[in-house]
Design a protein around this motif. Structure first.
Motif, PDB file in Angstrom:
ATOM      1  N   UNK A   1       0.873  -1.167   0.000  1.00  0.00           N
ATOM      2  CA  UNK A   1       0.000   0.000   0.000  1.00  0.00           C
ATOM      3  C   UNK A   1       0.910   1.216   0.000  1.00  0.00           C
ATOM      4  N   UNK A   2       0.835   2.018  -1.039  1.00  0.00           N
ATOM      5  CA  UNK A   2       1.639   3.234  -1.114  1.00  0.00           C
ATOM      6  C   UNK A   2       0.889   4.367  -0.432  1.00  0.00           C
ATOM      7  N   UNK A   3       1.541   5.010   0.532  1.00  0.00           N
ATOM      8  CA  UNK A   3       0.976   6.180   1.217  1.00  0.00           C
ATOM      9  C   UNK A   3       1.669   7.410   0.641  1.00  0.00           C
ATOM     10  N   UNK A   4       0.900   8.286   0.001  1.00  0.00           N
ATOM     11  CA  UNK A   4       1.476   9.410  -0.741  1.00  0.00           C
ATOM     12  C   UNK A   4       0.840  10.724  -0.322  1.00  0.00           C
ATOM     13  N   UNK A   5       1.559  11.828  -0.612  1.00  0.00           N
ATOM     14  CA  UNK A   5       0.991  13.157  -0.453  1.00  0.00           C
ATOM     15  C   UNK A   5       0.014  13.406  -1.603  1.00  0.00           C
ATOM     16  N   UNK A   6      -1.021  14.192  -1.316  1.00  0.00           N
ATOM     17  CA  UNK A   6      -1.940  14.597  -2.373  1.00  0.00           C
ATOM     18  C   UNK A   6      -1.932  16.123  -2.461  1.00  0.00           C
ATOM     19  N   UNK A   7      -1.858  16.692  -3.673  1.00  0.00           N
ATOM     20  CA  UNK A   7      -2.050  16.074  -4.987  1.00  0.00           C
ATOM     21  C   UNK A   7      -0.770  15.676  -5.720  1.00  0.00           C
ATOM     22  N   UNK A   8       0.379  15.784  -5.077  1.00  0.00           N
ATOM     23  CA  UNK A   8       1.635  15.520  -5.785  1.00  0.00           C
ATOM     24  C   UNK A   8       1.874  14.036  -6.042  1.00  0.00           C
ATOM     25  N   UNK A   9       1.224  13.164  -5.253  1.00  0.00           N
ATOM     26  CA  UNK A   9       1.460  11.724  -5.292  1.00  0.00           C
ATOM     27  C   UNK A   9       2.922  11.381  -4.942  1.00  0.00           C
ATOM     28  N   UNK A  10       3.575  12.271  -4.221  1.00  0.00           N
ATOM     29  CA  UNK A  10       4.922  11.988  -3.721  1.00  0.00           C
ATOM     30  C   UNK A  10       4.835  10.888  -2.673  1.00  0.00           C
ATOM     31  N   UNK A  11       5.592   9.796  -2.910  1.00  0.00           N
ATOM     32  CA  UNK A  11       5.498   8.640  -2.033  1.00  0.00           C
ATOM     33  C   UNK A  11       6.162   8.913  -0.677  1.00  0.00           C
ATOM     34  N   UNK A  12       5.420   8.691   0.407  1.00  0.00           N
ATOM     35  CA  UNK A  12       5.976   8.804   1.759  1.00  0.00           C
ATOM     36  C   UNK A  12       6.553   7.476   2.220  1.00  0.00           C
ATOM     37  N   UNK A  13       5.752   6.411   2.031  1.00  0.00           N
ATOM     38  CA  UNK A  13       6.168   5.097   2.483  1.00  0.00           C
ATOM     39  C   UNK A  13       5.362   4.050   1.722  1.00  0.00           C
ATOM     40  N   UNK A  14       5.957   2.893   1.512  1.00  0.00           N
ATOM     41  CA  UNK A  14       5.266   1.762   0.904  1.00  0.00           C
ATOM     42  C   UNK A  14       5.167   0.667   1.957  1.00  0.00           C
ATOM     43  N   UNK A  15       3.941   0.308   2.330  1.00  0.00           N
ATOM     44  CA  UNK A  15       3.700  -0.662   3.393  1.00  0.00           C
ATOM     45  C   UNK A  15       3.526  -2.058   2.801  1.00  0.00           C
ATOM     46  N   UNK A  16       4.339  -2.997   3.236  1.00  0.00           N
ATOM     47  CA  UNK A  16       4.248  -4.385   2.765  1.00  0.00           C
ATOM     48  C   UNK A  16       3.211  -5.115   3.607  1.00  0.00           C
ATOM     49  N   UNK A  17       1.950  -5.095   3.146  1.00  0.00           N
ATOM     50  CA  UNK A  17       0.880  -5.639   3.973  1.00  0.00           C
ATOM     51  C   UNK A  17       0.363  -6.990   3.566  1.00  0.00           C
ATOM     52  N   UNK A  18       0.639  -7.420   2.307  1.00  0.00           N
ATOM     53  CA  UNK A  18      -0.016  -8.628   1.811  1.00  0.00           C
ATOM     54  C   UNK A  18       0.926  -9.445   0.929  1.00  0.00           C
ATOM     55  N   UNK A  19       0.552 -10.714   0.748  1.00  0.00           N
ATOM     56  CA  UNK A  19       1.338 -11.632  -0.082  1.00  0.00           C
ATOM     57  C   UNK A  19       0.974 -11.519  -1.557  1.00  0.00           C
ATOM     58  N   UNK A  20      -0.239 -11.007  -1.844  1.00  0.00           N
ATOM     59  CA  UNK A  20      -0.692 -10.866  -3.228  1.00  0.00           C
ATOM     60  C   UNK A  20      -1.251  -9.464  -3.435  1.00  0.00           C
ATOM     61  N   UNK A  21      -1.724  -9.179  -4.642  1.00  0.00           N
ATOM     62  CA  UNK A  21      -2.125  -7.821  -5.009  1.00  0.00           C
ATOM     63  C   UNK A  21      -3.205  -7.269  -4.080  1.00  0.00           C
ATOM     64  N   UNK A  22      -3.140  -5.979  -3.852  1.00  0.00           N
ATOM     65  CA  UNK A  22      -4.130  -5.270  -3.044  1.00  0.00           C
ATOM     66  C   UNK A  22      -5.222  -4.761  -3.980  1.00  0.00           C
ATOM     67  N   UNK A  23      -6.455  -5.227  -3.756  1.00  0.00           N
ATOM     68  CA  UNK A  23      -7.568  -4.876  -4.633  1.00  0.00           C
ATOM     69  C   UNK A  23      -8.458  -3.783  -4.059  1.00  0.00           C
ATOM     70  N   UNK A  24      -8.352  -3.531  -2.750  1.00  0.00           N
ATOM     71  CA  UNK A  24      -9.210  -2.542  -2.118  1.00  0.00           C
ATOM     72  C   UNK A  24      -8.428  -1.774  -1.061  1.00  0.00           C
ATOM     73  N   UNK A  25      -8.599  -0.460  -1.017  1.00  0.00           N
ATOM     74  CA  UNK A  25      -8.044   0.349   0.064  1.00  0.00           C
ATOM     75  C   UNK A  25      -8.996   1.507   0.317  1.00  0.00           C
TER      76      UNK A  25
END
Length: 291
Positions: A148-172
């Motif tokens: 799950x990428x946590x980013x600033x809005x509206x720049x979409x500058x990435x703050x942190x990428x959280x490794x939460x799952x073994x497969x693709x994330x379909x909902x957030x």
């Protein structure tokens, strides 16, 4: 009032009634007897979402682009052709912009006031869904690598990428207060996160197949999970305990809680679980769980 999109070229609006649903208007073509003919609408409407504060406006995604609607007149106010397959849309809290995700790993920011695509942002990994925080300053991206990428809005500058799952994330999604957010994955799990600490609060393991959608209740106390099985499970958000189970006639594809009441809307297709041809009549349901 709530809405329903479909693989047929129609958008239906409903009002709730104590004895059931009442369809109040149809934004569709004349293939449906009770519908109105709207020029240029002849494609599947596979996603739609209300304006965050104006009950007379919504946005829909179809095979040809992005459409903004005035539900009072049942007319399109703006059409933006897009040559990409569109997946998901989310309004900013002030209603001035809409973020749209695409199957080509591109996010588009639509300026609603200018009726134009203001920014196009490419990603190096698969993006399935986006969520904007209630204060409009942060955006989440559910990624194909299980992060799950946590980013600033509206720049979409990435703050942190959280490794939460073994497969693709379909909902957030964020909860209404902005204190928590969730990530639902193809690995059949949903994780609730604390947005301040960016640490997991609870992993929900009691769903047995890929998660298609998950949603917080209006008071953030409950979490509804739907996916590739014929049930919706409603869990306590923080403890993960099962509070209610809904048996469905088809796979629940989309879930949404009422913003003020304990009512859950969900949609899917009705067909027997043992049918080889997985296609059938689409259905829309509203459920009031006894919690």
């Amino acid at each position: 009032m709530f809405h329903a999109g479909s693989a047929d070229p129609s958008l239906l609006l409903y009002k709730l009634h104590p004895n059931g649903l009442i369809q109040t208007s149809s934004l569709a073509n004349d293939k449906v007897p009770y519908s109105k003919k709207l020029p240029g609408v002849a494609h599947s409407n596979f996603f739609l979402i209300w304006h965050p504060s104006d009950p007379d406006r919504l946005v829909s995604l179809d095979e040809e682009g992005i459409r903004f609607w005035d539900t009072r007149s049942a007319k399109i106010t703006t059409s933006l052709p897009v040559a990409k397959k569109l997946l998901y849309a989310v309004w900013t809290p002030n209603g001035n912009e809409v973020v749209v995700t695409t199957s080509s790993n591109v996010n588009m920011i639509v300026d609603v006031r200018k009726e134009a695509i203001a920014k196009i942002l490419s990603n190096s990994v698969e993006v399935n869904q986006a969520a904007i925080s209630p204060d409009g300053r942060s955006v989440l991206q559910g990624l194909g690598n299980g992060h799950i990428a946590v980013c600033d809005y509206p720049s979409f500058q990435n703050r942190i990428s959280l490794a939460g799952h073994m497969e693709r994330v379909l909902s957030c999604k964020f909860d209404p207060s902005g204190r928590y957010f969730l990530s639902g994955s193809h690995d059949s799990t949903v994780t609730v996160w604390d947005f301040d600490t960016l640490m997991p609060v609870k992993n929900h393991y009691n769903y047995d197949s890929a998660i298609n959608d998950a949603s917080f209740s209006h008071d953030s106390q409950y979490l509804a999970l739907g996916g590739d099985e014929y049930t919706i499970k409603i869990n306590h958000t923080v403890t993960g305990e099962l509070a209610h189970k809904i048996t469905c006639s088809g796979l629940p594809l989309a879930l949404s809680w009422n913003p003020k009441h304990m009512l859950l809307g969900f949609s899917g297709e009705s067909f027997p679980p043992d049918r080889e041809n997985k296609s059938g009549m689409a259905n829309v349901n509203v459920f009031a769980p006894k919690l």
